[in-house]
Design a protein around this motif. Structure first.
Motif, PDB file in Angstrom:
ATOM      1  N   LYS A   3       0.959  -1.185   0.028  1.00 30.35           N
ATOM      2  CA  LYS A   3      -0.080  -0.026  -0.002  1.00 30.35           C
ATOM      3  C   LYS A   3       0.776   1.147   0.249  1.00 30.35           C
ATOM      4  O   LYS A   3       1.772   1.176   0.681  1.00 30.35           O
ATOM      5  CB  LYS A   3      -0.985   0.065   1.330  1.00 30.35           C
ATOM      6  N   THR A   4       0.385   2.210  -0.687  1.00 32.24           N
ATOM      7  CA  THR A   4       0.981   3.548  -0.653  1.00 32.24           C
ATOM      8  C   THR A   4       0.266   4.581  -0.198  1.00 32.24           C
ATOM      9  O   THR A   4      -0.808   4.886  -0.281  1.00 32.24           O
ATOM     10  CB  THR A   4       1.485   4.043  -2.199  1.00 32.24           C
TER      11      THR A   4
ATOM     12  N   ARG B 107       0.145   4.847  -7.432  1.00 32.94           N
ATOM     13  CA  ARG B 107      -0.871   4.562  -6.745  1.00 32.94           C
ATOM     14  C   ARG B 107      -0.770   5.245  -5.303  1.00 32.94           C
ATOM     15  O   ARG B 107       0.059   5.628  -4.854  1.00 32.94           O
ATOM     16  CB  ARG B 107      -0.552   3.033  -6.160  1.00 32.94           C
TER      17      ARG B 107
ATOM     18  N   ASN C 299      -2.935   4.669  -2.031  1.00 36.96           N
ATOM     19  CA  ASN C 299      -4.081   3.906  -1.246  1.00 36.96           C
ATOM     20  C   ASN C 299      -4.811   4.579  -0.095  1.00 36.96           C
ATOM     21  O   ASN C 299      -5.898   4.386   0.286  1.00 36.96           O
ATOM     22  CB  ASN C 299      -3.541   2.524  -0.821  1.00 36.96           C
TER      23      ASN C 299
ATOM     24  N   ARG D 104      -6.340   9.851  -9.098  1.00 37.79           N
ATOM     25  CA  ARG D 104      -5.490   8.648  -8.886  1.00 37.79           C
ATOM     26  C   ARG D 104      -5.928   7.729  -7.568  1.00 37.79           C
ATOM     27  O   ARG D 104      -5.648   6.553  -7.587  1.00 37.79           O
ATOM     28  CB  ARG D 104      -4.173   9.272  -8.249  1.00 37.79           C
TER      29      ARG D 104
ATOM     30  N   GLU E 118      -8.355   5.494  -8.921  1.00 36.16           N
ATOM     31  CA  GLU E 118      -7.699   4.450  -9.952  1.00 36.16           C
ATOM     32  C   GLU E 118      -6.966   3.262  -8.811  1.00 36.16           C
ATOM     33  O   GLU E 118      -6.767   2.069  -9.503  1.00 36.16           O
ATOM     34  CB  GLU E 118      -6.708   5.120 -10.663  1.00 36.16           C
ATOM     35  N   SER E 119      -6.502   3.678  -7.595  1.00 33.21           N
ATOM     36  CA  SER E 119      -6.007   2.582  -6.560  1.00 33.21           C
ATOM     37  C   SER E 119      -7.001   1.927  -5.792  1.00 33.21           C
ATOM     38  O   SER E 119      -6.323   1.608  -4.760  1.00 33.21           O
ATOM     39  CB  SER E 119      -4.878   3.596  -5.933  1.00 33.21           C
ATOM     40  N   SER E 120      -8.327   2.243  -5.829  1.00 34.09           N
ATOM     41  CA  SER E 120      -9.253   1.788  -5.052  1.00 34.09           C
ATOM     42  C   SER E 120      -8.791   0.192  -4.741  1.00 34.09           C
ATOM     43  O   SER E 120      -8.603  -0.379  -5.796  1.00 34.09           O
ATOM     44  CB  SER E 120     -10.670   2.061  -5.503  1.00 34.09           C
TER      45      SER E 120
ATOM     46  N   ALA F 289      -9.505   2.713  -1.557  1.00 30.23           N
ATOM     47  CA  ALA F 289      -8.433   3.867  -1.149  1.00 30.23           C
ATOM     48  C   ALA F 289      -9.212   4.612  -0.091  1.00 30.23           C
ATOM     49  O   ALA F 289     -10.382   4.572   0.044  1.00 30.23           O
ATOM     50  CB  ALA F 289      -8.063   4.786  -2.274  1.00 30.23           C
TER      51      ALA F 289
END
Length: 290
Positions: A12-13, A89, A91, A132, A135-137, A139
């Motif tokens: 995770k980011t 990403r 998150n 973003r 897109e990272s979901s 999140a």
């Protein structure tokens, strides 16, 4: 990358604003220890780099550093661009940056500093990073508010405190704005896999309000400091909202001591929340945010 039992944030980011000290740094440290790839923002490059070094030692992973004064909208936009370039990403976004100023100051944009940093900065940054996050979901957007929001009132006729200014009033207004923003964001994100929650971290022993303290901070904080929580304790609710698997779908709530709580009556005013969003979008020149 699969999550391990001991490192639940592996893969995770997480972006934490205002993470060079206090609650922000403690939040980042705990998430780094859980395996997250950390990205942090700070106003001063030297402090941001020092915090990043601590985090690398804590988690042993990559830490991205972004520096800038988030009270400036140009700086927020520049940072957002750098963040989007560096992070494929995101998150979790932890909107932690904030402060208290007893006297009125104008930002580079000609706005009252407390409102600009505590509310408009997270409002603008979140919106610039929202695609973003989608897109990272799954999140999460986690925004640090305060129990001070309960005494807050959004004065749409004098948002900038030009007619009458009080440091305490400006702070409580900005913290109520955090909660109203969170609830409106959660409503706008319904049906997506991006959540939005706000929190009260508790009364924490940090350098908060030391730049321009009021009488309360000067007189009472030194006396109460031994009774205040450590930054690590104050970070616990932020960390829980950022990482707890059971809260993955929780959204549009206000948390204190790790649990959802009822926020102030004014914070549930949907018309005020919608109007605040419109005003904030105009003040930040943000188009198509709804």
């Amino acid at each position: 990358m699969e999550q391990s039992q001991g490192r639940p944030m592996q893969g995770k980011t997480v972006l934490v604003t205002g993470a060079t000290g206090g609650i922000g740094l403690a939040t980042a440290q705990k998430l780094a220890a859980m395996g997250a790839r950390l990205a942090v923002t700070g106003r001063r490059p030297d402090r941001a780099e020092a915090a990043a070094e601590e985090l690398r030692k804590e988690g042993g992973g990559q830490v991205d550093v972004f520096t800038g004064d988030l009270s400036s909208q140009a700086e927020v936009r520049r940072l957002a661009g750098e963040i989007l370039t560096a992070l494929p990403r995101i998150n979790v976004l932890v909107n932690n940056v904030g402060g208290y100023w007893n006297t009125r100051h104008d930002t580079a944009d000609g706005l009252e500093h407390t409102f600009a940093l505590n509310h408009l900065a997270p409002f603008l940054l979140t919106n610039l990073l929202l695609e973003r996050l989608r897109e990272s979901s799954p999140a999460r957007v986690v925004t640090v508010s305060s129990n001070a929001h309960t005494s807050g009132r959004i004065d749409f006729d004098d948002l900038q405190g030009e007619n009458s200014y009080s440091g305490a009033r400006a702070y409580s207004q900005s913290k109520l704005a955090n909660v109203l923003f969170t609830y409106e964001l959660a409503r706008l994100l319904q049906g997506s896999r991006v959540t939005a929650n706000a929190l009260h971290p508790g009364i924490v022993r940090t350098s908060f309000a030391t730049e321009d303290p009021g009488a309360v901070q000067r007189v009472f904080v030194p006396l109460l400091r031994p009774l205040m929580q450590r930054a690590g304790t104050g970070a616990a609710t932020s960390v829980r909202l950022a990482s707890a698997s059971e809260l993955e779908t929780a959204s549009g709530a206000y948390f204190s001591r790790g649990k959802p709580r009822r926020s102030s009556k004014r914070s549930y005013d949907r018309a005020a929340a919608a109007h605040l969003w419109e005003v904030s979008a105009a003040l930040t020149r943000l188009k198509g945010s709804r």
